[in-house]
Each structure stands twice: as structure tokens, then as C-alpha cells.
Write a protein that holds these residues in place. Structure first.
Motif, PDB file in Angstrom:
ATOM      1  N   GLY A   7       0.802  -1.212   0.000  1.00 25.72           N
ATOM      2  CA  GLY A   7       0.000   0.000   0.000  1.00 25.72           C
ATOM      3  C   GLY A   7       0.836   1.264   0.000  1.00 25.72           C
ATOM      4  N   THR A   8       0.154   2.386  -0.085  1.00 28.23           N
ATOM      5  CA  THR A   8       0.816   3.692  -0.077  1.00 28.23           C
ATOM      6  C   THR A   8       0.072   4.623   0.872  1.00 28.23           C
ATOM      7  N   GLY A   9       0.801   5.624   1.343  1.00 27.46           N
ATOM      8  CA  GLY A   9       0.229   6.586   2.279  1.00 27.46           C
ATOM      9  C   GLY A   9       1.034   6.607   3.562  1.00 27.46           C
ATOM     10  N   PRO A  10       0.485   7.197   4.630  1.00 28.60           N
ATOM     11  CA  PRO A  10       1.176   7.167   5.929  1.00 28.60           C
ATOM     12  C   PRO A  10       1.401   5.719   6.362  1.00 28.60           C
ATOM     13  N   THR A  11       2.492   5.484   7.036  1.00 23.07           N
ATOM     14  CA  THR A  11       2.817   4.108   7.448  1.00 23.07           C
ATOM     15  C   THR A  11       1.955   3.671   8.628  1.00 23.07           C
ATOM     16  N   LEU A  12       1.425   2.456   8.510  1.00 28.55           N
ATOM     17  CA  LEU A  12       0.637   1.833   9.563  1.00 28.55           C
ATOM     18  C   LEU A  12       1.289   0.495   9.913  1.00 28.55           C
ATOM     19  N   VAL A  13       1.745   0.369  11.147  1.00 27.30           N
ATOM     20  CA  VAL A  13       2.445  -0.833  11.599  1.00 27.30           C
ATOM     21  C   VAL A  13       1.479  -1.686  12.418  1.00 27.30           C
ATOM     22  N   LEU A  14       1.404  -2.981  12.084  1.00 30.57           N
ATOM     23  CA  LEU A  14       0.517  -3.923  12.761  1.00 30.57           C
ATOM     24  C   LEU A  14       1.361  -4.893  13.581  1.00 30.57           C
ATOM     25  N   VAL A  15       1.103  -4.966  14.869  1.00 29.35           N
ATOM     26  CA  VAL A  15       1.877  -5.845  15.752  1.00 29.35           C
ATOM     27  C   VAL A  15       0.943  -6.926  16.306  1.00 29.35           C
ATOM     28  N   HIS A  16       1.227  -8.175  15.941  1.00 26.04           N
ATOM     29  CA  HIS A  16       0.387  -9.292  16.370  1.00 26.04           C
ATOM     30  C   HIS A  16       0.648  -9.663  17.826  1.00 26.04           C
ATOM     31  N   GLY A  17      -0.180 -10.558  18.339  1.00 26.92           N
ATOM     32  CA  GLY A  17      -0.088 -10.955  19.732  1.00 26.92           C
ATOM     33  C   GLY A  17       0.513 -12.327  19.950  1.00 26.92           C
ATOM     34  N   PHE A  18       0.308 -12.828  21.137  1.00 26.53           N
ATOM     35  CA  PHE A  18       0.819 -14.117  21.606  1.00 26.53           C
ATOM     36  C   PHE A  18       0.258 -15.248  20.744  1.00 26.53           C
ATOM     37  N   LEU A  19       1.110 -16.211  20.392  1.00 24.13           N
ATOM     38  CA  LEU A  19       0.747 -17.399  19.604  1.00 24.13           C
ATOM     39  C   LEU A  19       0.269 -17.065  18.195  1.00 24.13           C
ATOM     40  N   GLY A  21       0.876 -14.356  14.437  1.00 25.22           N
ATOM     41  CA  GLY A  21       1.831 -14.061  13.384  1.00 25.22           C
ATOM     42  C   GLY A  21       1.238 -13.005  12.483  1.00 25.22           C
ATOM     43  N   LEU A  22       2.012 -12.545  11.513  1.00 22.25           N
ATOM     44  CA  LEU A  22       1.527 -11.467  10.658  1.00 22.25           C
ATOM     45  C   LEU A  22       0.280 -11.860   9.878  1.00 22.25           C
ATOM     46  N   THR A  23       0.094 -13.157   9.589  1.00 19.49           N
ATOM     47  CA  THR A  23      -1.086 -13.574   8.824  1.00 19.49           C
ATOM     48  C   THR A  23      -2.383 -13.391   9.602  1.00 19.49           C
ATOM     49  N   TYR A  24      -2.296 -13.131  10.900  1.00 17.25           N
ATOM     50  CA  TYR A  24      -3.505 -12.861  11.677  1.00 17.25           C
ATOM     51  C   TYR A  24      -4.220 -11.607  11.196  1.00 17.25           C
ATOM     52  N   TRP A  25      -3.523 -10.769  10.422  1.00 11.00           N
ATOM     53  CA  TRP A  25      -4.087  -9.521   9.920  1.00 11.00           C
ATOM     54  C   TRP A  25      -4.635  -9.663   8.500  1.00 11.00           C
ATOM     55  N   HIS A 231     -11.124  -8.745  15.315  1.00 14.06           N
ATOM     56  CA  HIS A 231     -10.678  -8.317  13.984  1.00 14.06           C
ATOM     57  C   HIS A 231     -10.884  -9.410  12.942  1.00 14.06           C
ATOM     58  N   LEU A 232     -11.072 -10.655  13.400  1.00 16.35           N
ATOM     59  CA  LEU A 232     -11.371 -11.758  12.498  1.00 16.35           C
ATOM     60  C   LEU A 232     -12.872 -12.028  12.449  1.00 16.35           C
ATOM     61  N   GLU A 233     -13.517 -12.144  13.594  1.00 14.11           N
ATOM     62  CA  GLU A 233     -14.928 -12.541  13.589  1.00 14.11           C
ATOM     63  C   GLU A 233     -15.870 -11.378  13.292  1.00 14.11           C
ATOM     64  N   LYS A 234     -15.426 -10.140  13.541  1.00 17.52           N
ATOM     65  CA  LYS A 234     -16.242  -8.958  13.223  1.00 17.52           C
ATOM     66  C   LYS A 234     -15.392  -7.953  12.439  1.00 17.52           C
ATOM     67  N   SER A 235     -14.707  -8.454  11.416  1.00 17.08           N
ATOM     68  CA  SER A 235     -13.738  -7.625  10.695  1.00 17.08           C
ATOM     69  C   SER A 235     -14.339  -6.359  10.083  1.00 17.08           C
ATOM     70  N   PRO A 236     -15.559  -6.368   9.488  1.00 19.12           N
ATOM     71  CA  PRO A 236     -16.071  -5.109   8.923  1.00 19.12           C
ATOM     72  C   PRO A 236     -16.205  -4.001   9.965  1.00 19.12           C
ATOM     73  N   ILE A 237     -16.696  -4.348  11.169  1.00 18.62           N
ATOM     74  CA  ILE A 237     -16.835  -3.343  12.227  1.00 18.62           C
ATOM     75  C   ILE A 237     -15.464  -2.890  12.705  1.00 18.62           C
ATOM     76  N   PHE A 238     -14.579  -3.840  12.948  1.00 22.58           N
ATOM     77  CA  PHE A 238     -13.228  -3.514  13.399  1.00 22.58           C
ATOM     78  C   PHE A 238     -12.539  -2.593  12.395  1.00 22.58           C
ATOM     79  N   ASN A 239     -12.575  -2.974  11.124  1.00 20.28           N
ATOM     80  CA  ASN A 239     -11.884  -2.198  10.088  1.00 20.28           C
ATOM     81  C   ASN A 239     -12.445  -0.785   9.987  1.00 20.28           C
ATOM     82  N   LEU A 240     -13.770  -0.652  10.066  1.00 20.78           N
ATOM     83  CA  LEU A 240     -14.391   0.668   9.981  1.00 20.78           C
ATOM     84  C   LEU A 240     -13.973   1.551  11.148  1.00 20.78           C
ATOM     85  N   LEU A 241     -13.971   1.019  12.349  1.00 23.35           N
ATOM     86  CA  LEU A 241     -13.576   1.797  13.518  1.00 23.35           C
ATOM     87  C   LEU A 241     -12.125   2.268  13.414  1.00 23.35           C
TER      88      LEU A 241
END
Length: 260
Positions: A7-19, A21-25, A231-241
């Protein structure tokens, strides 16, 4: 692949949690990359880096994130942290207060011992040390979804969890258990969104309220009928917020103040 940048634009860094990985996003990449330069990577010991032994301190993970961003030439950035990744994000936002513009602390808290968690961290460590991680990891990941192991994303979550070595598992729990930001939240300068799924069984309301009331410039959003992995089970709401927050005028103003 241990790092994804799209993507392009301001940088957005995603940091996953315990157990995790990046594919969680995966349900965020496509949409977020239409507005941002999205950067995600596997933390040591997780995902594509599961062959490494994970770190045993939140501060160490934060230093890893900042070193990674320095190597990529990224100075100013937005930051999202989920669960343990939210603890790491808090530490990054304290260590590099003048580099973080917008901060999203999602299903996380400032109390590493996780009061109210479905089982005490020390009990999970004991089980891992005596029984291995197969059952305790399964018990953990089930709590992250409203429908437990019937959620369609549960199996991918378990695939990532099963990559994690016993030592990495124990180190991750010890990293959280020995960490707190409660007395340092006022040092976070970033415009912040605290995002909480109201059925989270890892981080109770006490955690979210502490973040919300003690970080200087903070908003709160609650996702109803959602568990730890909203972010997985309610991704449209999460993404919009998240998009609504990060594209707000206040966050834009904060980024411009940093970049000049």
C-alpha cells in the motif's frame, strides 16, 4: 516471508499478539492498504520466525519492532497492537513517543499479569512446563473466538499456535506477567483509540478503563458480541472503527506535527 509491506500513504504498523503471526491480519491488509503503507512482521518465535526462541520481555519485543522500523527507514508511523502486541505497542509508544502519530490499543491492557483472564498466567506456565503446550494452547485459542473451536478462523489460529515452541510459549507468558505500564501511561503522546471486544476473556474491562482514563488523548470503542479476535470474527466493524480513527483530523494533525 517474515515481513509484509503493501500500500501507499502514511505508514501503519501492525503488531500481532501471543501465539500469532503477521497472517492474523489477513482480513485487514486489503482495505488498510488502500489508505496506508501497511507494515506487518512476525515477532521472534512466532509465525514464520517460529524456529527462533521468542523473547521473554515486552521491552525486548519493543526494541525489536523499533529496530525493524529503523532498518526499513520508517520514522513516523501509526501503530496497532493486539493483545500482547498491544503491550508491545504501548512500550513502543513510550520509548518513541515522538514517532507514533495514531495508536490503536486493541484487546489489550497495561497490566501484564492479566487479572481476570480465563486462567492465571502462572497456571498456563505450569501446564506448559509439565504437560507441553498442545492442550493449553488449544484451551487458550478457543477463548479468543465467541464460537470457540467452531469458528472458521480457529483452525488457522491453532496452526500458528502449534508452531510455537514450548520455550517461546513460556517466554511469552513470562514477558507479559512481569510487565506493566500502569504508572507510565501518561508518557504516551500519540492520539489513541482503545478498542475492546466486550466478550474478551483475556482482558477485562478494568484493563481497558485504565488505558482509557490514563492516556492523555484517548477515545474508546467497544465492539459488542465479540471475543478477543474481533478483527477476524467482526472484521467489517473492526476495520471501519480503525479507519475512521486513523483518518480523523486529530490524528492527521498529530502526524503533521511530527513530520513537519
Amino acid at each position: 516471508m517474515n515481513c509484509l509491506r503493501v500500500g501507499t500513504g502514511p505508514t501503519l504498523v501492525l503488531v500481532h499478539g501471543f501465539l500469532s503471526g503477521l497472517t492474523y491480519w489477513e482480513k485487514q491488509f486489503e482495505l488498510f492498504s488502500t489508505r496506508f503503507d501497511v507494515v506487518a512482521f512476525d515477532l521472534p518465535g512466532y509465525g514464520g520466525k517460529a524456529h527462533e526462541v521468542g523473547l521473554d520481555s515486552v521491552e525486548g519485543f519493543a526494541d525489536f519492532v523499533l529496530a525493524k522500523l529503523d532498518a526499513l527507514g520508517i520514522d513516523c508511523f501509526h501503530l496497532i497492537g493486539h493483545s500482547m502486541g498491544g503491550m508491545i505497542a504501548q512500550e513502543v509508544a513510550i520509548k518513541a513517543a515522538d514517532r507514533v502519530a495514531g495508536l490503536v490499543l486493541y484487546a489489550t491492557g497495561p497490566m501484564g499479569a492479566l487479572p481476570g483472564r480465563f486462567e492465571p498466567i502462572k497456571e498456563s506456565i505450569r501446564r506448559a512446563e509439565t504437560e507441553g503446550t498442545a492442550q493449553v494452547a488449544s484451551d487458550t485459542v478457543k477463548t479468543w473466538f465467541s464460537d470457540g473451536d467452531e469458528d472458521p478462523d480457529y483452525f488457522e489460529g491453532m496452526e500458528l499456535a502449534n508452531r510455537v515452541s514450548t520455550q517461546t510459549y513460556i517466554n511469552g507468558l513470562k514477558a507479559m506477567d512481569g510487565w506493566s505500564s500502569v504508572d507510565r501511561l501518561s508518557q504516551i503522546k500519540a492520539k489513541t483509540l482503545v478498542l475492546w471486544p466486550d466478550s474478551d476473556r483475556s482482558y477485562m474491562w478494568e484493563q481497558e478503563e485504565t488505558l482509557w482514563r490514563n492516556i492523555g488523548d484517548t477515545n474508546l470503542a467497544v465492539i459488542p458480541q465479540a471475543a478477543h479476535n474481533a478483527h477476524l470474527e467482526k472484521s467489517p466493524i473492526f476495520n471501519l472503527l480503525v479507519l475512521d480513527f486513523l483518518t480523523s483530523e486529530k490524528v492527521k494533525a498529530r502526524r503533521l506535527a511530527i513530520t513537519g
